[in-house]
Design a protein around this motif. Structure first.
Motif, short mmCIF file in Angstrom:
data_model
loop_
_atom_site.label_atom_id
_atom_site.label_comp_id
_atom_site.label_asym_id
_atom_site.label_seq_id
_atom_site.Cartn_x
_atom_site.Cartn_y
_atom_site.Cartn_z
N ASP A 164 0.84 -1.22 0.04
CA ASP A 164 0.10 0.08 -0.18
C ASP A 164 0.83 1.16 -0.06
OD1 ASP A 164 0.65 -0.15 2.79
OD2 ASP A 164 -0.65 1.24 3.41
N SER A 165 0.22 2.42 -0.34
CA SER A 165 0.97 3.68 -0.30
C SER A 165 0.27 4.76 0.47
CB SER A 165 1.02 4.12 -1.77
OG SER A 165 1.60 5.43 -1.73
N PRO A 166 0.96 5.12 1.56
CA PRO A 166 0.54 6.14 2.50
C PRO A 166 0.50 7.55 2.05
CG PRO A 166 2.38 5.69 3.37
CD PRO A 166 2.01 4.57 2.18
N THR A 167 1.38 7.85 1.01
CA THR A 167 1.70 9.31 0.28
C THR A 167 2.54 9.15 -0.84
OG1 THR A 167 2.42 11.51 1.06
CG2 THR A 167 3.78 9.68 2.07
N SER A 168 2.20 10.34 -1.48
CA SER A 168 3.03 10.74 -2.62
C SER A 168 3.25 12.26 -2.69
CB SER A 168 2.75 10.04 -3.99
OG SER A 168 1.55 10.73 -4.23
N GLN A 169 4.44 12.79 -2.98
CA GLN A 169 4.40 14.32 -3.02
C GLN A 169 6.10 14.47 -3.54
OE1 GLN A 169 4.75 12.41 -0.13
NE2 GLN A 169 6.96 12.84 -0.39
N SER A 170 6.16 15.70 -3.98
CA SER A 170 7.58 16.18 -4.43
C SER A 170 8.28 15.20 -5.54
CB SER A 170 8.50 16.44 -3.35
OG SER A 170 7.69 17.12 -2.33
N GLY A 171 7.24 14.68 -6.38
CA GLY A 171 8.16 13.79 -7.31
C GLY A 171 8.58 12.25 -6.71
N ARG A 172 8.18 12.11 -5.27
CA ARG A 172 8.41 10.91 -4.87
C ARG A 172 7.19 10.25 -4.24
NH1 ARG A 172 11.69 14.54 -2.54
NH2 ARG A 172 10.60 14.40 -0.61
N GLY A 173 7.17 8.74 -4.13
CA GLY A 173 6.08 8.21 -3.62
C GLY A 173 6.56 6.90 -2.61
N LEU A 174 5.74 6.89 -1.57
CA LEU A 174 6.36 6.03 -0.45
C LEU A 174 5.36 4.74 -0.42
CD1 LEU A 174 8.12 5.88 2.00
CD2 LEU A 174 6.16 6.50 3.39
N ALA A 175 5.88 3.47 -0.44
CA ALA A 175 5.17 2.00 -0.55
C ALA A 175 5.59 1.30 0.54
CB ALA A 175 5.32 1.55 -2.02
N ARG A 176 4.59 0.61 0.96
CA ARG A 176 4.97 -0.23 2.17
C ARG A 176 4.39 -1.63 1.63
NH1 ARG A 176 1.52 3.26 6.68
NH2 ARG A 176 -0.02 2.46 5.40
N GLY A 177 5.38 -2.60 1.99
CA GLY A 177 4.85 -4.01 1.59
C GLY A 177 5.14 -5.03 2.81
N ARG A 178 4.19 -6.26 2.72
CA ARG A 178 4.35 -7.18 3.81
C ARG A 178 4.24 -8.57 3.02
NH1 ARG A 178 -0.69 -5.93 7.79
NH2 ARG A 178 -1.66 -5.81 5.89
N MET A 179 4.91 -9.34 3.44
CA MET A 179 5.05 -10.53 2.63
C MET A 179 4.75 -11.84 3.76
SD MET A 179 8.69 -10.84 0.36
CE MET A 179 8.92 -9.59 -0.86
N TYR A 180 3.72 -12.58 3.24
CA TYR A 180 3.01 -13.50 4.21
C TYR A 180 3.12 -14.85 3.43
CZ TYR A 180 0.45 -9.87 7.01
OH TYR A 180 -0.09 -8.93 7.83
N THR A 181 3.55 -15.70 4.17
CA THR A 181 3.52 -17.39 3.92
C THR A 181 2.01 -17.58 3.64
OG1 THR A 181 3.57 -18.16 6.13
CG2 THR A 181 5.71 -17.69 5.06
N ARG A 182 1.95 -18.83 3.04
CA ARG A 182 0.58 -19.37 2.64
C ARG A 182 -0.21 -19.84 3.84
NH1 ARG A 182 -1.09 -22.95 -2.76
NH2 ARG A 182 -3.49 -22.19 -2.56
N ASP A 183 0.29 -20.15 4.98
CA ASP A 183 -0.18 -20.28 6.27
C ASP A 183 -0.44 -19.29 7.08
OD1 ASP A 183 2.28 -19.99 6.88
OD2 ASP A 183 2.47 -22.07 7.87
N GLY A 184 -0.17 -17.95 6.56
CA GLY A 184 -0.50 -16.82 7.20
C GLY A 184 0.39 -16.24 8.07
N ARG A 185 1.83 -16.39 8.15
CA ARG A 185 2.89 -15.94 9.02
C ARG A 185 3.39 -14.72 8.35
NH1 ARG A 185 7.05 -19.05 9.00
NH2 ARG A 185 6.18 -20.66 7.26
N LEU A 186 3.53 -13.58 9.02
CA LEU A 186 4.30 -12.27 8.73
C LEU A 186 5.56 -12.77 8.41
CD1 LEU A 186 4.12 -9.49 7.44
CD2 LEU A 186 3.97 -8.77 9.89
N ALA A 187 6.12 -12.86 6.97
CA ALA A 187 7.76 -12.89 6.99
C ALA A 187 8.39 -12.04 6.87
CB ALA A 187 7.69 -14.02 5.92
N VAL A 188 7.92 -10.93 6.22
CA VAL A 188 8.85 -9.92 5.72
C VAL A 188 8.15 -8.33 5.64
CG1 VAL A 188 10.58 -9.04 4.10
CG2 VAL A 188 10.10 -11.39 4.44
N SER A 189 8.62 -7.35 6.27
CA SER A 189 8.09 -6.17 5.73
C SER A 189 9.12 -5.38 5.05
CB SER A 189 7.92 -5.53 7.32
OG SER A 189 7.06 -5.97 8.00
N VAL A 190 8.63 -4.51 4.34
CA VAL A 190 9.28 -3.81 3.26
C VAL A 190 8.98 -2.36 3.28
CG1 VAL A 190 10.22 -3.60 1.03
CG2 VAL A 190 9.43 -5.83 1.88
#
Length: 293
Positions: A257-283
């Motif tokens: 998802d993206s909470p904001t964009s401004q000044s020619g830049r955009g911020l994005a956040r990511g979360r990787m989940y395993t298929r059984d629902g475990r949060l493995a990585v945040s980006v």
């Protein structure tokens, strides 16, 4: 093993040329610069090569400084910043043609028990119900600035089975949507033998993490991105936190998802989940987002 996956694994197998100095090849790209996920993954491989096997990366923070030349090899120099009893820190600089193109700092830790909680995995359809890239991308060829992009993109991503949960931004250009995107991904093959080790799974996750992360920014503005030619973009910085073990050859849900964009830049956040629902990585990544004049 699929030949394209073997090629990717070979790409991540850096050549040691001196103590704490490594050299890696570059991968042909659909854009005239080195793919950001490649240089980030190779830099993490270099850092991991200098740390004891009982310590795995738990976070990395990086900056993209210059566009890499996909026709030249990249040299990675590693500084051993600190080796503690439980944690270690490394700094990596990627160099081409005598200039730094990328820097990465990574922290490593021994496994230990502690307090534990996580956000629940968001809803998403099963990956098997979604079209493959070979089935999906040709549908949008007429929307791309050059129909030949489809073939180049499919070749560049052939080692990765990546399936869009929602319609991708290049398919909804001109129509603003919620700034959120999801894809399922895994490598195209089983990692076994010498390739079945936790470090390689982490580095492959790092490689894929830069593929669709900024899609959520584009969706907020009804932009198709570089494929349609209505936006010029590039990764500026990239941070990852590795929470729990995962396998890159098993399905992972990448929810962004993206909470904001401004000044020619955009911020994005990511979360990787395993298929059984475990949060493995945040980006988290900030990317250049310019509209051509």
């Amino acid at each position: 093993m699929d030949a394209t996956l073997q090629y990717l694994l070979d790409l991540l197998d850096l050549e040691p040329i001196e103590r704490d100095i490594f050299r890696g090849d570059s991968h042909a790209s659909v854009i005239p610069r080195v793919f950001g996920g490649q240089v980030a993954a190779q830099a993490l491989v270099a850092a991991c090569r200098t740390v004891p096997e009982d310590r795995l990366p738990h976070s990395l923070h990086s900056y993209f400084l210059r566009a890499g030349d996909p026709g030249s090899r990249i040299v990675y120099t590693v500084d051993r910043i600190r080796d503690g009893r439980s944690y270690a820190t490394r700094r990596v600089v990627a160099v081409q043609h005598g200039q730094p193109i990328f820097t990465l700092s990574a922290s490593f830790a021994k496994a230990e028990e502690g307090l534990e909680h996580q956000d629940p995995m968001p809803d998403a359809p099963d990956p098997e119900t979604l079209p493959t890239a070979d089935e999906l991308l040709p549908r949008y060829a007429d929307l791309f600035w050059d129909p030949g992009v489809v073939k180049l993109l499919l070749e560049a991503r052939k080692a990765i089975d990546l399936r869009y949960v929602n319609e991708p931004p290049f398919g909804t250009a001109g129509r603003q949507r919620e700034p959120r995107a999801q894809v399922w991904f895994r490598v195209n093959g089983k990692l076994a033998g010498e390739y079945d080790n936790p470090v390689l799974h982490l580095c492959l996750g790092t490689y894929v993490s830069d593929m669709t992360l900024l899609d959520s920014v584009l969706l907020a503005h009804g932009r198709g991105g570089w494929m349609t030619g209505d936006t010029v973009g590039a990764s500026l910085d990239h941070a990852m936190w590795f929470h729990r073990p995962f396998r890159a050859d098993e399905w992972l849900l990448y929810d962004t998802d993206s909470p904001t964009s401004q000044s020619g830049r955009g911020l994005a956040r990511g979360r990787m989940y395993t298929r059984d629902g475990r949060l493995a990585v945040s980006v988290i990544q900030e990317g250049l987002m310019r509209v051509p004049r």
